[in-house]
Design a protein around this motif. Structure first.
Motif, PDB file in Angstrom:
ATOM      1  N   LYS A  91      -2.835  15.071   9.581  1.00  0.00           N
ATOM      2  CA  LYS A  91      -2.649  16.571   9.143  1.00  0.00           C
ATOM      3  C   LYS A  91      -1.047  16.638   9.002  1.00  0.00           C
ATOM      4  O   LYS A  91      -0.547  17.484   8.383  1.00  0.00           O
ATOM      5  N   ARG A  92      -0.666  16.046   9.906  1.00  0.00           N
ATOM      6  CA  ARG A  92       1.144  16.426  10.083  1.00  0.00           C
ATOM      7  C   ARG A  92       1.611  15.825   8.676  1.00  0.00           C
ATOM      8  O   ARG A  92       2.646  16.456   7.916  1.00  0.00           O
ATOM      9  N   MET A  93       1.227  14.733   8.273  1.00  0.00           N
ATOM     10  CA  MET A  93       1.708  14.019   7.085  1.00  0.00           C
ATOM     11  C   MET A  93       1.265  14.911   5.917  1.00  0.00           C
ATOM     12  O   MET A  93       2.424  15.055   4.853  1.00  0.00           O
ATOM     13  N   THR A  94       0.087  15.531   5.661  1.00  0.00           N
ATOM     14  CA  THR A  94      -0.041  16.120   4.532  1.00  0.00           C
ATOM     15  C   THR A  94       0.136  17.636   4.604  1.00  0.00           C
ATOM     16  O   THR A  94       0.038  18.360   3.712  1.00  0.00           O
ATOM     17  N   GLY A  95       0.073  18.179   5.835  1.00  0.00           N
ATOM     18  CA  GLY A  95       0.509  19.686   6.104  1.00  0.00           C
ATOM     19  C   GLY A  95      -0.641  20.443   6.050  1.00  0.00           C
ATOM     20  O   GLY A  95      -0.778  21.619   5.946  1.00  0.00           O
ATOM     21  N   VAL A  96      -1.970  19.590   6.319  1.00  0.00           N
ATOM     22  CA  VAL A  96      -3.022  20.499   6.385  1.00  0.00           C
ATOM     23  C   VAL A  96      -3.369  21.223   7.548  1.00  0.00           C
ATOM     24  O   VAL A  96      -2.988  20.772   8.819  1.00  0.00           O
ATOM     25  N   GLY A  97      -3.698  22.581   7.597  1.00  0.00           N
ATOM     26  CA  GLY A  97      -3.999  23.365   8.591  1.00  0.00           C
ATOM     27  C   GLY A  97      -2.574  23.959   9.090  1.00  0.00           C
ATOM     28  O   GLY A  97      -2.655  24.834  10.226  1.00  0.00           O
ATOM     29  N   SER A  98      -1.496  23.683   8.452  1.00  0.00           N
ATOM     30  CA  SER A  98      -0.315  24.476   8.906  1.00  0.00           C
ATOM     31  C   SER A  98      -0.107  25.835   8.094  1.00  0.00           C
ATOM     32  O   SER A  98       0.638  26.666   8.786  1.00  0.00           O
ATOM     33  N   GLU A  99      -0.857  26.245   7.148  1.00  0.00           N
ATOM     34  CA  GLU A  99      -0.770  27.347   6.591  1.00  0.00           C
ATOM     35  C   GLU A  99      -1.706  28.388   6.955  1.00  0.00           C
ATOM     36  O   GLU A  99      -2.674  27.984   7.498  1.00  0.00           O
ATOM     37  N   ALA A 100      -1.096  29.772   7.237  1.00  0.00           N
ATOM     38  CA  ALA A 100      -1.965  30.783   7.684  1.00  0.00           C
ATOM     39  C   ALA A 100      -2.981  30.952   6.927  1.00  0.00           C
ATOM     40  O   ALA A 100      -3.011  30.744   5.655  1.00  0.00           O
ATOM     41  N   ALA A 101      -4.107  31.615   7.381  1.00  0.00           N
ATOM     42  CA  ALA A 101      -5.248  32.112   6.821  1.00  0.00           C
ATOM     43  C   ALA A 101      -4.978  33.192   5.798  1.00  0.00           C
ATOM     44  O   ALA A 101      -4.061  33.954   5.977  1.00  0.00           O
ATOM     45  N   PRO A 102      -5.340  33.329   4.501  1.00  0.00           N
ATOM     46  CA  PRO A 102      -5.069  34.593   3.555  1.00  0.00           C
ATOM     47  C   PRO A 102      -5.847  35.568   4.252  1.00  0.00           C
ATOM     48  O   PRO A 102      -6.624  35.710   5.192  1.00  0.00           O
ATOM     49  N   PRO A 103      -4.894  37.009   4.049  1.00  0.00           N
ATOM     50  CA  PRO A 103      -5.467  37.906   4.663  1.00  0.00           C
ATOM     51  C   PRO A 103      -6.990  38.356   4.341  1.00  0.00           C
ATOM     52  O   PRO A 103      -7.043  38.261   3.287  1.00  0.00           O
ATOM     53  N   GLY A 104      -7.648  39.031   5.233  1.00  0.00           N
ATOM     54  CA  GLY A 104      -8.911  39.524   4.708  1.00  0.00           C
ATOM     55  C   GLY A 104     -10.067  38.295   4.919  1.00  0.00           C
ATOM     56  O   GLY A 104     -11.029  38.348   4.553  1.00  0.00           O
ATOM     57  N   GLY A 105      -9.627  37.215   5.836  1.00  0.00           N
ATOM     58  CA  GLY A 105     -10.553  35.979   5.869  1.00  0.00           C
ATOM     59  C   GLY A 105     -10.710  35.229   4.768  1.00  0.00           C
ATOM     60  O   GLY A 105     -10.009  35.346   3.839  1.00  0.00           O
ATOM     61  N   ALA A 106     -11.184  34.189   5.171  1.00  0.00           N
ATOM     62  CA  ALA A 106     -11.272  32.929   4.033  1.00  0.00           C
ATOM     63  C   ALA A 106     -12.197  33.413   2.882  1.00  0.00           C
ATOM     64  O   ALA A 106     -11.809  32.832   1.864  1.00  0.00           O
ATOM     65  N   GLY A 107     -13.056  33.932   3.059  1.00  0.00           N
ATOM     66  CA  GLY A 107     -14.282  34.077   1.870  1.00  0.00           C
ATOM     67  C   GLY A 107     -14.164  35.582   1.394  1.00  0.00           C
ATOM     68  O   GLY A 107     -14.897  35.761   0.647  1.00  0.00           O
ATOM     69  N   GLY A 108     -13.572  36.435   1.871  1.00  0.00           N
ATOM     70  CA  GLY A 108     -13.617  37.653   1.458  1.00  0.00           C
ATOM     71  C   GLY A 108     -14.831  38.536   2.282  1.00  0.00           C
ATOM     72  O   GLY A 108     -15.119  38.289   3.197  1.00  0.00           O
ATOM     73  N   GLY A 109     -15.478  39.527   1.681  1.00  0.00           N
ATOM     74  CA  GLY A 109     -16.261  40.304   2.196  1.00  0.00           C
ATOM     75  C   GLY A 109     -17.731  39.567   2.200  1.00  0.00           C
ATOM     76  O   GLY A 109     -18.426  39.972   3.271  1.00  0.00           O
ATOM     77  N   GLY A 110     -18.061  39.048   1.213  1.00  0.00           N
ATOM     78  CA  GLY A 110     -19.401  38.337   1.071  1.00  0.00           C
ATOM     79  C   GLY A 110     -20.182  39.570   0.321  1.00  0.00           C
ATOM     80  O   GLY A 110     -19.988  40.705   0.031  1.00  0.00           O
ATOM     81  N   ALA A 111     -21.584  38.931   0.323  1.00  0.00           N
ATOM     82  CA  ALA A 111     -22.542  39.799  -0.559  1.00  0.00           C
ATOM     83  C   ALA A 111     -23.233  41.042   0.216  1.00  0.00           C
ATOM     84  O   ALA A 111     -23.298  40.885   1.706  1.00  0.00           O
ATOM     85  N   ALA A 112     -23.549  41.911  -0.118  1.00  0.00           N
ATOM     86  CA  ALA A 112     -23.959  43.386   0.317  1.00  0.00           C
ATOM     87  C   ALA A 112     -23.221  43.841   1.514  1.00  0.00           C
ATOM     88  O   ALA A 112     -23.800  44.201   2.555  1.00  0.00           O
ATOM     89  N   GLY A 113     -22.095  43.743   1.553  1.00  0.00           N
ATOM     90  CA  GLY A 113     -21.158  44.292   2.408  1.00  0.00           C
ATOM     91  C   GLY A 113     -21.186  43.488   3.773  1.00  0.00           C
ATOM     92  O   GLY A 113     -20.914  44.065   4.907  1.00  0.00           O
ATOM     93  N   ARG A 114     -21.718  42.208   4.120  1.00  0.00           N
ATOM     94  CA  ARG A 114     -21.773  41.332   5.002  1.00  0.00           C
ATOM     95  C   ARG A 114     -20.188  41.160   5.405  1.00  0.00           C
ATOM     96  O   ARG A 114     -19.399  40.956   4.438  1.00  0.00           O
ATOM     97  N   PRO A 115     -19.766  41.206   6.619  1.00  0.00           N
ATOM     98  CA  PRO A 115     -18.643  40.395   6.869  1.00  0.00           C
ATOM     99  C   PRO A 115     -18.320  39.114   6.660  1.00  0.00           C
ATOM    100  O   PRO A 115     -19.190  38.297   6.564  1.00  0.00           O
ATOM    101  N   ALA A 116     -17.209  38.650   6.488  1.00  0.00           N
ATOM    102  CA  ALA A 116     -16.738  37.231   6.225  1.00  0.00           C
ATOM    103  C   ALA A 116     -17.393  36.421   7.331  1.00  0.00           C
ATOM    104  O   ALA A 116     -17.531  36.924   8.344  1.00  0.00           O
ATOM    105  N   ARG A 117     -17.769  35.093   6.938  1.00  0.00           N
ATOM    106  CA  ARG A 117     -18.025  34.462   8.101  1.00  0.00           C
ATOM    107  C   ARG A 117     -17.317  34.173   9.482  1.00  0.00           C
ATOM    108  O   ARG A 117     -17.684  34.098  10.518  1.00  0.00           O
TER     109      ARG A 117
END
Length: 140
Positions: A91-117
């Motif tokens: 993880k340290r070598m590749t930098g995986v997991g060091s970036e902050a999650a994008p605003p609004g969650g990972a997947g956005g709003g989802g179908a039919a107005g459901r909140p993101a996972r």
């Protein structure tokens, strides 16, 4: 953030002083790539994992009573520790997991107005049940 001209000059002066004082150390520090260090740690962890498997198998084959259990458990723990060590190095070598999650969650709003996972998992069970009940009673 880029350095100002004054800060760049100060860094160059420090670097020149380091080269003048100890050129061998300065060359070693300048040419070292941190990824090489992490790759070495991954190789060592892989060797430790193989050693753990050997210890586990030896403990299973032995017929010495409690020594068998101790050797097997030690081999298993060595395998687990080496896996964790290798994964953290990777993880340290590749930098995986060091970036902050994008605003609004990972997947956005989802179908039919459901909140993101991710948002849904943060809420409690009762909150979700209340939300479902509210939607049912309002006819959504």
């Amino acid at each position: 953030m880029p350095l100002s001209e004054h800060e760049q000059r100060m860094l160059e002066q420090i670097e020149q002083a380091l080269y003048a004082e100890d050129p061998k150390f300065a060359h070693a520090v300048r040419s070292t790539n941190p990824q090489v260090h992490y790759k070495r740690r991954i190789v060592k962890a892989a060797l430790g994992f193989v050693l753990g498997v050997c210890a586990l198998m030896t403990g299973l084959v032995m017929n010495a009573g409690t020594v068998t259990i101790v050797v097997s458990v030690t081999g298993f723990l060595l395998m687990v520790v080496c896996c964790v060590w290798a994964l953290t190095s990777w993880k340290r070598m590749t930098g995986v997991g060091s970036e902050a999650a994008p605003p609004g969650g990972a997947g956005g709003g989802g179908a039919a107005g459901r909140p993101a996972r991710r948002e849904r998992s943060k809420r409690g069970f009762m909150d979700r049940m209340e939300e479902r009940w509210r939607r049912r009673t309002e006819g959504e």
